[in-house]
Design an enzyme around this catalytic site. Structure first.
Site, PDB file in Angstrom:
ATOM      1  N   THR A  96       0.806  -1.218   0.000  1.00 49.59           N
ATOM      2  CA  THR A  96       0.000   0.000   0.000  1.00 49.59           C
ATOM      3  C   THR A  96       0.838   1.267   0.000  1.00 49.59           C
ATOM      4  O   THR A  96       0.485   2.259  -0.637  1.00 49.59           O
ATOM      5  CB  THR A  96      -0.918   0.018   1.249  1.00 49.59           C
TER       6      THR A  96
ATOM      7  N   SER B 100       1.542  -7.516  -1.363  1.00 50.35           N
ATOM      8  CA  SER B 100       2.230  -8.574  -0.612  1.00 50.35           C
ATOM      9  C   SER B 100       1.440  -9.878  -0.557  1.00 50.35           C
ATOM     10  O   SER B 100       1.966 -10.914  -0.154  1.00 50.35           O
ATOM     11  CB  SER B 100       2.597  -8.106   0.793  1.00 50.35           C
TER      12      SER B 100
ATOM     13  N   THR C  31       1.517  -4.765   4.093  1.00 50.88           N
ATOM     14  CA  THR C  31       1.307  -5.218   5.477  1.00 50.88           C
ATOM     15  C   THR C  31       0.683  -6.612   5.555  1.00 50.88           C
ATOM     16  O   THR C  31       0.850  -7.310   6.548  1.00 50.88           O
ATOM     17  CB  THR C  31       0.386  -4.238   6.236  1.00 50.88           C
TER      18      THR C  31
ATOM     19  N   CYS D 242      -4.707 -19.326  20.639  1.00 49.17           N
ATOM     20  CA  CYS D 242      -4.753 -18.153  21.522  1.00 49.17           C
ATOM     21  C   CYS D 242      -3.632 -17.176  21.163  1.00 49.17           C
ATOM     22  O   CYS D 242      -2.536 -17.581  20.804  1.00 49.17           O
ATOM     23  CB  CYS D 242      -4.562 -18.565  22.976  1.00 49.17           C
TER      24      CYS D 242
HETATM   25  N1  ASP Z   1      -2.708  -5.487   0.190  1.00 44.31           N
HETATM   26  C1  ASP Z   1      -1.641  -4.648   0.677  1.00 44.31           C
HETATM   27  C2  ASP Z   1      -0.364  -5.458   0.711  1.00 44.31           C
HETATM   28  O1  ASP Z   1      -0.167  -6.213   1.613  1.00 44.31           O
HETATM   29  C3  ASP Z   1      -1.973  -4.122   2.023  1.00 44.31           C
HETATM   30  C4  ASP Z   1      -0.940  -3.194   2.633  1.00 44.31           C
HETATM   31  O2  ASP Z   1       0.135  -3.006   2.153  1.00 44.31           O
HETATM   32  O3  ASP Z   1      -1.258  -2.628   3.697  1.00 44.31           O
HETATM   33  O4  ASP Z   1       0.429  -5.351  -0.201  1.00 44.31           O
END
Ligand code: ASP
Length: 345
Positions: free
Chosen positions: A13, A58, A89, A278
């Site tokens: 992102t 990703s 992320t 958990c």
């Molecule tokens: N879909 C994106 C990725 O993981 C989400 C992000 O980067 O926050 O490339």
């Protein structure tokens, strides 16, 4: 002397922009990213850039990309004091955990970061995450990097990579390290918690380990799982290890047909790794009768491994051509600060 930092851009992102034909976010090239962060030129470190030829979301990362990243670090290891990897992320905790196992004798910081909003967005979290990651990677004490392990930096917190998991698809505070303290915090000052940082043996030379094997499965159990579904999960002839995400401290339903299936698979050589669903606490095989079957088949204790670290550790160790005993021994050993031990029953 200025510290030298290599910034590696993989996508995510942070560098995305809206594609108006499909109306969704797509990774953009690196020039577009740095154009939005003129502050980079104010940082008192020598920053160089490299990255994937084609930046990716990703979700498309796989072990071949982990190898690329490890090789980029190896090829540049002596020229730089630290590495910052810009990564989406969604699977950052997987890639970062994998790198922690693939880099041997690491004496420099490798910090993964990204953002929840693209760098061009008015409210973006990209700038703070990137700039502070570079600052953490530049910290030195007595001529040596202060941080010498693979980390994730996100929303004011520096976390150990292989203890981290993505917990929010919405909040800027997107990552948690449920079973290990934060390694650092960014406030008015950068606070590094020395007593929880990892110290690698300096006599181990830096090298990378790129032998990986993905013949594994992951099964999260739930009440009422059907026999057909479970049997299908175990039908693969090539699978070498199955990670079971069990209840609580490593417990599972006591169905006779299921126990027989586990016994059969274990006798055929399938490795079983037991993790907990958990977020806190850990696996204690044998604490309850409902985990007795795992002790009986010699299952491996995943203690408090995150799912991401468990997958990465399995892929890494399956690639090392180990005997079953060696695999179990190493899996239950803390290799890179990824697990906490507790007495075994
Ligand atoms: N879909 C994106 C990725 O993981 C989400 C992000 O980067 O926050 O490339």
């Amino acid at each position: 002397m200025k510290t030298r930092i290599l910034l590696i851009y993989t996508g995510g992102t942070i560098g995305m922009a809206k594609d108006y034909t499909s109306d969704s976010l797509k990774p953009f090239d690196f020039e577009n990213l740095i154009k939005h962060i003129p502050e980079l030129s104010l940082i008192d470190s020598g920053i160089s850039f490299t990255g994937f030829e084609t930046p990716i979301d990703s979700s498309d990362m796989n072990p071949s990309h982990w190898v690329l990243l490890a090789e980029m670090i190896e090829n540049n290891y002596n020229q730089y004091d630290g590495f910052v990897i810009l990564h989406g992320t969604d699977t950052m905790a997987y890639s970062a955990s994998a790198l922690s196992f693939m880099l041997n004798g690491l004496q420099k910081p490798v910090i993964f970061t990204g953002s929840q909003l693209p760098v061009g967005d008015l409210r973006t979290d990209a700038k703070e995450n990137l700039i502070t990651s570079i600052h953490f990677a530049s910290l030195q004490e007595n001529g040596k990097p202060s941080v010498r392990e693979v980390c994730i930096y996100f929303e004011y917190r520096l976390l150990r990579a292989n203890r981290t998991t993505k917990i929010s698809a919405e909040n800027f505070d997107a990552f948690a390290s449920p079973d290990y303290p934060d390694l650092g915090e960014s406030g008015i000052h950068l606070d590094v918690r020395k007593h929880v940082l990892r110290i690698e043996d300096e006599s181990v030379p830096f090298s990378i380990n790129t032998n990986l094997n993905t013949d594994l499965g992951l099964m999260k159990i739930f009440p009422g799982m059907s026999r057909e579904f479970i049997e299908n999960m175990f039908a693969s002839q090539t699978m070498k290890a199955m990670i079971i995400e069990a209840f609580g401290s490593g417990n599972i339903f006591s169905l006779d047909w299921f126990k027989d299936l586990l016994r059969k698979k274990a006798s055929e050589g399938l490795l079983f790794i037991i993790n907990t669903q958990c977020a806190g606490g850990m696996v204690e095989i044998g604490r309850y009768e409902t985990s007795g079957i795992f002790r009986e088949i010699g299952a491996i204790n995943g203690f408090d491994l995150t799912t991401e670290a468990s997958i990465a550790k399995t892929i890494h160790l399956l690639g090392q051509n180990l005997t079953q005993e060696e695999f179990k021994k190493l899996y239950e050993t803390d290799l890179r600060g990824e697990l906490t031990y507790l007495k075994q029953y």
